[in-house]
Design a protein around this motif. Structure first.
Motif, PDB file in Angstrom:
ATOM      1  N   ALA A   1      -2.456   4.603   7.585  1.00  0.00           N
ATOM      2  CA  ALA A   1      -1.886   3.744   6.363  1.00  0.00           C
ATOM      3  C   ALA A   1      -0.589   4.039   6.120  1.00  0.00           C
ATOM      4  O   ALA A   1      -0.442   5.485   6.078  1.00  0.00           O
ATOM      5  CB  ALA A   1      -2.987   3.890   5.131  1.00  0.00           C
ATOM      6  N   LEU A   2       0.227   3.315   5.548  1.00  0.00           N
ATOM      7  CA  LEU A   2       1.567   3.538   5.062  1.00  0.00           C
ATOM      8  C   LEU A   2       1.531   3.194   3.468  1.00  0.00           C
ATOM      9  O   LEU A   2       1.430   2.132   3.219  1.00  0.00           O
ATOM     10  CB  LEU A   2       2.599   2.624   5.836  1.00  0.00           C
ATOM     11  CG  LEU A   2       4.160   2.775   5.223  1.00  0.00           C
ATOM     12  CD1 LEU A   2       4.516   4.331   5.663  1.00  0.00           C
ATOM     13  CD2 LEU A   2       4.917   1.815   6.136  1.00  0.00           C
ATOM     14  N   LEU A   3       1.594   4.039   2.811  1.00  0.00           N
ATOM     15  CA  LEU A   3       1.518   4.362   1.328  1.00  0.00           C
ATOM     16  C   LEU A   3       3.141   4.377   0.811  1.00  0.00           C
ATOM     17  O   LEU A   3       3.720   5.350   1.240  1.00  0.00           O
ATOM     18  CB  LEU A   3       0.927   5.313   0.652  1.00  0.00           C
ATOM     19  CG  LEU A   3       0.719   5.380  -0.687  1.00  0.00           C
ATOM     20  CD1 LEU A   3       0.006   4.171  -1.381  1.00  0.00           C
ATOM     21  CD2 LEU A   3      -0.056   6.721  -1.151  1.00  0.00           C
ATOM     22  N   ASP A   4       3.783   3.173   0.187  1.00  0.00           N
ATOM     23  CA  ASP A   4       4.925   3.310  -0.157  1.00  0.00           C
ATOM     24  C   ASP A   4       5.214   4.184  -1.380  1.00  0.00           C
ATOM     25  O   ASP A   4       4.367   4.547  -1.969  1.00  0.00           O
ATOM     26  CB  ASP A   4       5.360   1.867  -0.863  1.00  0.00           C
ATOM     27  CG  ASP A   4       6.909   1.783  -0.740  1.00  0.00           C
ATOM     28  OD1 ASP A   4       7.529   2.644  -1.587  1.00  0.00           O
ATOM     29  OD2 ASP A   4       7.505   0.866   0.142  1.00  0.00           O
TER      30      ASP A   4
ATOM     31  N   HIS B   1       1.720  -2.745   0.989  1.00  0.00           N
ATOM     32  CA  HIS B   1       0.891  -1.635   1.616  1.00  0.00           C
ATOM     33  C   HIS B   1       0.578  -2.209   2.895  1.00  0.00           C
ATOM     34  O   HIS B   1       0.433  -3.321   3.255  1.00  0.00           O
ATOM     35  CB  HIS B   1      -0.055  -1.389   0.430  1.00  0.00           C
ATOM     36  CG  HIS B   1      -1.110  -0.191   1.233  1.00  0.00           C
ATOM     37  ND1 HIS B   1      -0.598   1.257   0.783  1.00  0.00           N
ATOM     38  CD2 HIS B   1      -2.155  -0.183   1.797  1.00  0.00           C
ATOM     39  CE1 HIS B   1      -1.577   1.991   1.291  1.00  0.00           C
ATOM     40  NE2 HIS B   1      -2.546   1.219   2.094  1.00  0.00           N
ATOM     41  N   GLU B   2       0.541  -1.072   3.899  1.00  0.00           N
ATOM     42  CA  GLU B   2       0.270  -1.635   5.279  1.00  0.00           C
ATOM     43  C   GLU B   2      -0.969  -0.785   5.751  1.00  0.00           C
ATOM     44  O   GLU B   2      -1.060   0.553   5.514  1.00  0.00           O
ATOM     45  CB  GLU B   2       1.647  -1.293   6.164  1.00  0.00           C
ATOM     46  CG  GLU B   2       2.686  -2.024   5.889  1.00  0.00           C
ATOM     47  CD  GLU B   2       3.810  -1.824   6.768  1.00  0.00           C
ATOM     48  OE1 GLU B   2       5.105  -2.028   6.170  1.00  0.00           O
ATOM     49  OE2 GLU B   2       3.593  -1.411   7.869  1.00  0.00           O
ATOM     50  N   ILE B   3      -1.885  -1.269   6.333  1.00  0.00           N
ATOM     51  CA  ILE B   3      -2.935  -0.528   7.067  1.00  0.00           C
ATOM     52  C   ILE B   3      -3.085  -0.894   8.361  1.00  0.00           C
ATOM     53  O   ILE B   3      -2.884  -2.180   8.762  1.00  0.00           O
ATOM     54  CB  ILE B   3      -4.499  -0.644   6.382  1.00  0.00           C
ATOM     55  CG1 ILE B   3      -4.340  -0.124   5.049  1.00  0.00           C
ATOM     56  CG2 ILE B   3      -5.554  -0.178   7.288  1.00  0.00           C
ATOM     57  CD1 ILE B   3      -5.523  -0.692   4.097  1.00  0.00           C
ATOM     58  N   LEU B   4      -2.980   0.081   9.207  1.00  0.00           N
ATOM     59  CA  LEU B   4      -2.832  -0.300  10.818  1.00  0.00           C
ATOM     60  C   LEU B   4      -4.162   0.134  11.486  1.00  0.00           C
ATOM     61  O   LEU B   4      -4.442   1.279  11.390  1.00  0.00           O
ATOM     62  CB  LEU B   4      -1.574   0.160  11.642  1.00  0.00           C
ATOM     63  CG  LEU B   4      -0.087  -0.132  11.168  1.00  0.00           C
ATOM     64  CD1 LEU B   4      -0.109  -1.752  10.812  1.00  0.00           C
ATOM     65  CD2 LEU B   4       0.365   0.584   9.934  1.00  0.00           C
TER      66      LEU B   4
ATOM     67  N   VAL C   1      -3.078  -4.897   8.188  1.00  0.00           N
ATOM     68  CA  VAL C   1      -3.612  -5.423   7.058  1.00  0.00           C
ATOM     69  C   VAL C   1      -2.489  -5.164   6.135  1.00  0.00           C
ATOM     70  O   VAL C   1      -2.198  -3.879   5.625  1.00  0.00           O
ATOM     71  CB  VAL C   1      -4.927  -4.690   6.658  1.00  0.00           C
ATOM     72  CG1 VAL C   1      -5.443  -5.342   5.178  1.00  0.00           C
ATOM     73  CG2 VAL C   1      -6.013  -5.098   7.621  1.00  0.00           C
ATOM     74  N   VAL C   2      -1.790  -6.256   5.616  1.00  0.00           N
ATOM     75  CA  VAL C   2      -0.571  -5.995   4.568  1.00  0.00           C
ATOM     76  C   VAL C   2      -1.012  -6.799   3.252  1.00  0.00           C
ATOM     77  O   VAL C   2      -1.267  -7.846   3.148  1.00  0.00           O
ATOM     78  CB  VAL C   2       0.771  -6.353   5.118  1.00  0.00           C
ATOM     79  CG1 VAL C   2       1.820  -6.209   4.222  1.00  0.00           C
ATOM     80  CG2 VAL C   2       0.958  -5.919   6.693  1.00  0.00           C
TER      81      VAL C   2
ATOM     82  N   GLY D   1       1.187  -3.939  -2.768  1.00  0.00           N
ATOM     83  CA  GLY D   1       0.897  -2.572  -2.729  1.00  0.00           C
ATOM     84  C   GLY D   1      -0.647  -2.302  -2.632  1.00  0.00           C
ATOM     85  O   GLY D   1      -1.439  -3.170  -2.345  1.00  0.00           O
ATOM     86  N   GLN D   2      -0.921  -1.044  -2.837  1.00  0.00           N
ATOM     87  CA  GLN D   2      -2.365  -0.661  -2.752  1.00  0.00           C
ATOM     88  C   GLN D   2      -3.277  -0.991  -3.822  1.00  0.00           C
ATOM     89  O   GLN D   2      -4.588  -1.510  -3.312  1.00  0.00           O
ATOM     90  CB  GLN D   2      -2.407   0.712  -2.734  1.00  0.00           C
ATOM     91  CG  GLN D   2      -1.851   1.558  -3.703  1.00  0.00           C
ATOM     92  CD  GLN D   2      -2.886   1.765  -4.991  1.00  0.00           C
ATOM     93  OE1 GLN D   2      -4.106   1.731  -4.888  1.00  0.00           O
ATOM     94  NE2 GLN D   2      -2.500   2.362  -6.121  1.00  0.00           N
TER      95      GLN D   2
END
Lengths: 334, 352
Positions: B157-160, B253-256, B275-276, B280-281
Motif C-alpha cells: 500500500a502506498l499511503l500519501d 491512495h494506491e494498493i498493489l 486499486v487506486v 485517498g484512503q
C-alpha cells in the motif's frame, strides 16, 4: 463413541511439562489412552511404557498431518511446543478434536483467532498461554471472588535461575521479547505497551527477598482483566539465584473494595517444590479434564476459549493443592 | 435490522472516516438511525445535522455505559478510534450490538479476545484492522478467486504523506509501528515475526516508481492466510507521494496486489492488481466499515449476523466489495503474466 476415541494426542509429550501432564492424566483417569508424539520416538516410547495405556510415535509439526499414521482418533490435541505451521490445529480440525495451545503469548494469538472464526469454528480451542497452565489465573479468580470490586492485580513470578523452562519455553520468551519489546499491561483503565518506568517493578518474595521484575505479555493479564474488570493488571517475572532446593513461587497482590466499601488488600501466593514445569504440566491436565469432559460432565463445546470461560477455578485450585502445590490467600489489614 | 429505535453508533463520527461512513450509510439506508458519537457534543451534533435522521452524542469512553442514557437502544457499534479501555466492545456486548474495531494490529488482539470469549453469545464482534477496513483483503481475495493454487500473496500500500488522516489514524500509526514488532508475515506456511532488514521490502507504485516498504502485521496477513492457505503472505506499506500527486493532481491512495500461483486454466501465472482511489484512503476505509455494518445487521438480507468473533473475510463477499469499490470511484486494473511472456491487461476501460 468408539473406545479409540477416549484418547489424547500430546505433541512434545515427553518434555518436562508434557510428561507431568501425561502422568497427572494417567493418575486421575487410568482408562484414557495417551499418544505421546514427538521427533524423538525413543523418548516418546519410553514415557509411554512408563505410563501404561499409551503409545509413543514419531511426529513432525512441520509436516501436514504431522506425519502420523492415518485412521487414529482422539478427543483432544495438546501441543507442548509452538505449533508454528498450525498443522496440529489443522489435524485437530480434521479429527474434530479439541485443541489446546500453550505457547502463544497474548501478542501471538492472532492466527488462532483468525482460524477460530473460519474453518476452526467447529472445534473447541483453548488458549492456555498463561503462567503455570493457568493456575495463576485460576488462583487469582478463586481468591478474589468475594471482593466486590477488584481494582488492581499485580502478579509476580519468581523463577529459580536453573528453572527457566525447556527449549520451547525459552524460545517462546526470546521470540516474544524480540518481537514485542513493550509488554502488554493494563494501567488505570487503558491497555498499554509498557515503556520506561512501567516496564519493571519490585516484587517481594515469601522469604522477604526483594526482586527486580519485568513485565511479560502473558494471557493472564487479559484473562484476569476480563473477569474482574480491574483497572490495572500486570504480570512481572524475576529470576533469583539458584537455590539448593528447586522451588517456584508466584505472588499476586490484589487491591479492591469490599461490599461495604472497605478497601481490600490481599496477597495470594502459589508455591511449589520442584521446577515450575511440574505445576504447569499438572494444571494443563486439569484443563484437559474439563475441556474433554473426562470428569463425566459435558465436554466444552466448539468455540474460542480462555481458561476462565470453561474451567472451574475452585476445582483447579483444589486439584492443585491435592497434588502438593501450596495456594493461599491472605488479607492485609489496611 | 437497526430500525425501530435501534441506533447505529459511530464512535469518532466527526473524524475523516467516520463522517464518510455516516454519509454512505445515510445515502443507502435513508431510515437507518445513526448516532454520531464523539468527545465533543457540538461536533457530534454538527455531523448528525449533516447526515440527517441522526443524533449527536458526547461519549465518555472511560465508562462502560459510554456516558449514554440507558434507554438508548443500540444495534451496532463501529469504532473509528482505538478502543483503549475496551469499553466500546463491552458496551456493544452489553447491548447485544454488532461491534466493529478497525484499529488493532495482530499483536494487540489479546484483551479483545478475552473480553469476547467471556460472552461469545452476546454479540458478533468483527476485528477489521485490515488495511482500510478490509479493502485490500477483499480486492486480493477477489483476485485470488482466479487461481486454483496460490503460492504467494504480496499486498503493498502506498499511503500519501498528505493522507495520514486525522488524530486517530496518526496515533494508530505511531503506536503500531513503534510499540509493536515490525511485522507478522506468513513464510513457508509459518507465521513469523520479522524485524529490521527482514521486514524491509519494496514495490512499484502505479507509475512505476520504486518505494521501500515496511512489513506490517495488520490483519490482512491473517485474513488472506485463513482464506487461501497461501504459504507466503506479506503485507507492506510505504508513506510517500502517490502517482497522482506526482502528476500534479491531488493525492490518491494506491494498493498493489501481487499473486503468484496456478490460475484456473491450469497455467502458472502471476497477477498484479492495482486499486487506486482518487480521493485517498478515507472513502475506501469508510466503504469497508459500511459494508461490514450492512452485513452484520443484515440490512440487505434481513438476516443479522450470528454472535461470534470474525475477521472481515468471513463476513463480506469480496466480489461484492470490489463492485462497491468501483461504484465509489476506485479504479481496479489487473495485469497477468504467464511464463513465456505476454502481459495481458484488464483495465477498466477495456472491461467496459
Amino acid at each position: 463413541m468408539s473406545g479409540d476415541d477416549n484418547c489424547i494426542l500430546m505433541v512434545g509429550g515427553y518434555g518436562a511439562v508434557g510428561r507431568e501432564a501425561a502422568k497427572t492424566i494417567r493418575r486421575l483417569y487410568p482408562d484414557v489412552k495417551l499418544i505421546i508424539a514427538g521427533r524423538d520416538v525413543t523418548r516418546a516410547g519410553t514415557l509411554a511404557a512408563e505410563l501404561g495405556g499409551a503409545v509413543g510415535v514419531a511426529c513432525d509439526l512441520a509436516t501436514p498431518g504431522l506425519g502420523l499414521a492415518p485412521g487414529l482418533a482422539y478427543r483432544g490435541v495438546v501441543v507442548f511446543a509452538k505449533d508454528e505451521h498450525l498443522h496440529a490445529l489443522d489435524h485437530a480440525i480434521a479429527k474434530g478434536a479439541a485443541y489446546i495451545a500453550i505457547s502463544d503469548y497474548a501478542v501471538e494469538i492472532a492466527p488462532l483467532v483468525a482460524r477460530s472464526g473460519d474453518d476452526a469454528r467447529h472445534i473447541p480451542i483453548l488458549l492456555l498461554g498463561h503462567h503455570l497452565g493457568s493456575l495463576v489465573t485460576m488462583a487469582t479468580l478463586h481468591h478474589t471472588r468475594d471482593i466486590a470490586d477488584v481494582t488492581d492485580v499485580r502478579i509476580g513470578a519468581i523463577f529459580d535461575a536453573a528453572d527457566l523452562g525447556g527449549a520451547t519455553a525459552q524460545a517462546d520468551a526470546a521470540r516474544v521479547a524480540r518481537a514485542t519489546p513493550h509488554p502488554l499491561i493494563r494501567h488505570e483503565g487503558r491497555w498499554l505497551w509498557a515503556e520506561g518506568p512501567h516496564l519493571t517493578r519490585r516484587i517481594t518474595g515469601s522469604d522477604g527477598g526483594v526482586h527486580e521484575a519485568s513485565a511479560l505479555s502473558l494471557l493472564d493479564v487479559a484473562s484476569i482483566a476480563a473477569v474482574t474488570k480491574a483497572r490495572s493488571v500486570r504480570f512481572d517475572f524475576a529470576v533469583r539465584e539458584p537455590s539448593s532446593k528447586a522451588r517456584h513461587e508466584v505472588v499476586i497482590e490484589v487491591e479492591g473494595r469490599e461490599g461495604d466499601n472497605r478497601t481490600a488488600i490481599r496477597r495470594i501466593t502459589i508455591e511449589s517444590d520442584g521446577f515450575h514445569t511440574m505445576a504447569s504440566g499438572r494444571a494443563i491436565a486439569f484443563a484437559l479434564e474439563r475441556l474433554l469432559g473426562l470428569d463425566g460432565r459435558s465436554a466444552v463445546p466448539a468455540g474460542l476459549w480462555l481458561p476462565e470461560n470453561v474451567l472451574d477455578a475452585a476445582h483447579v485450585v483444589s486439584r492443585a493443592r491435592a497434588s502438593g502445590i501450596s495456594i493461599n490467600g491472605q488479607d492485609a489489614r489496611v | 435490522m437497526a430500525t425501530d429505535n435501534t441506533w447505529v453508533l459511530l464512535i469518532g463520527a466527526s473524524g475523516v472516516v467516520g463522517r464518510l461512513t455516516a454519509a454512505r450509510l445515510r445515502q443507502r439506508w435513508p431510515d437507518l438511525a445513526i448516532l454520531a458519537g464523539g468527545r465533543d457534543l457540538q461536533r457530534a451534533e454538527a455531523i448528525a445535522a449533516e447526515v440527517g435522521n441522526a443524533r449527536g452524542v458526547a461519549l465518555d469512553l472511560s465508562r462502560r455505559d459510554l456516558g449514554l442514557a440507558h434507554d438508548v437502544s443500540v444495534g451496532a457499534v463501529a469504532m473509528f478510534v482505538k478502543d483503549e479501555t475496551l469499553n466500546g466492545q463491552l458496551f456493544a456486548q452489553d447491548h447485544g450490538a454488532a461491534f466493529i474495531d478497525i484499529s488493532s494490529a495482530a499483536f494487540e488482539l489479546g484483551p479483545q479476545t478475552a473480553f469476547y470469549s467471556e460472552r461469545p453469545e452476546s454479540a458478533p464482534v468483527l476485528l477489521a484492522s485490515n488495511w482500510l477496513a478490509g479493502t485490500s483483503t477483499f480486492a486480493a481475495l477477489d483476485l485470488a478467486n482466479s487461481f486454483d493454487r496460490i503460492d504467494r500473496i504480496l499486498v503493498s500500500a502506498l499511503l500519501d504523506d498528505q493522507d495520514i488522516g486525522g488524530g486517530a489514524a496518526e496515533a494508530d500509526y505511531v503506536r503500531q509501528t513503534q510499540a509493536g514488532p515490525s511485522g507478522l508475515v506468513r513464510k513457508n506456511s509459518r507465521f513469523v515475526w520479522i524485524a529490521g532488514e527482514d521486514a524491509a521490502g519494496a514495490f512499484e507504485a502505479v507509475d512505476g516508481r520504486k518505494f521501500d516498504a515496511q512489513a506490517f502485521g495488520n490483519l490482512d496477513v491473517l485474513s488472506l492466510s485463513a482464506a487461501t492457505d497461501a504459504p507466503d503472505v506479506v503485507f507492506q506499506f510505504a508513506v510517500g507521494e502517490t502517482s497522482s500527486r506526482r502528476r500534479g493532481e491531488k493525492f490518491s491512495h494506491e494498493i498493489l496486489i501481487e499473486i503468484t500461483g496456478m490460475s484456473r486454466d491450469g497455467r502458472e501465472a502471476h497477477a498484479r492488481r492495482a486499486v487506486v482511489h482518487p480521493d485517498g484512503q478515507a472513502p475506501m476505509t469508510a466503504l469497508g466499515v459500511s459494508l461490514a455494518i450492512e452485513d452484520m445487521l443484515g440490512l440487505r438480507t434481513g438476516k443479522r449476523l450470528a454472535p461470534g468473533l470474525y475477521l472481515p473475510h468471513a463476513i463480506v463477499d469480496p466480489a461484492r466489495a470490489v463492485g462497491a469499490l468501483r461504484e465509489i470511484g476506485a479504479t481496479i486494473d489487473d495485469e497477468w503474466h504467464r511464463p513465456g511472456g505476454l502481459a495481458v491487461h484488464g483495465a477498466e476501460k477495456l472491461a467496459q
